[in-house]
Design a protein around this motif. Structure first.
Motif: not given
Length: 128
Positions: A113-117, A70-78, A61-62
């Motif tokens: 998307t929700y959360p953004a990626q 930049g205060q929303g939620e995000y996902t990512f893979s390393l 979460e930002g």
């Protein structure tokens, strides 16, 4: 009158030659898209808190220090090439825990998307 026409033709010819030379010089020195490396000016950094972690998947979460986008939620893979740092020392994904604050430097698209990626994370700095 003829002398004036001659001078204008000479000046016009010189301007044309300099312009053509500049174009050709720039053409040869322009970076090739396939071989050019990414500069840090083309990247963005966002400050986040880890909400969830599963192996190399992160849900964050930002923080309020970011702008409103930049205060929303995000996902990512390393990915393997992501640089992980803490106080200038390289760390591993195991060193990142839920609740940690991070600075994520990324490039490329952020999928809406929700959360953004994040599509391309380049570096993660552990802040706390």
């Amino acid at each position: 009158m003829r002398k004036m026409d001659f001078c204008i033709c000479i000046i016009f010819g010189c301007v044309l030659a300099v312009g053509a030379g500049g174009f050709l010089l720039g053409w040869e020195t322009a970076p090739d898209a396939a071989t050019s490396s990414l500069s840090w000016e083309q990247c963005d950094t966002i400050y986040v808190k880890i909400l969830e972690k599963q192996d190399n998947y992160f849900h964050v979460e930002g923080l309020s220090v970011n702008d409103i986008n930049g205060q929303g939620e995000y996902t990512f893979s390393l990915e393997e090439n992501v640089k992980l740092l803490w106080r200038g020392t390289e760390i591993t994904a195991a060193d990142l825990q839920v609740g940690d604050n991070l600075a994520i430097t990324y490039n490329g698209e952020v999928l809406e998307t929700y959360p953004a990626q994040f599509t391309q994370v380049l570096q993660i700095k552990k802040l706390s």
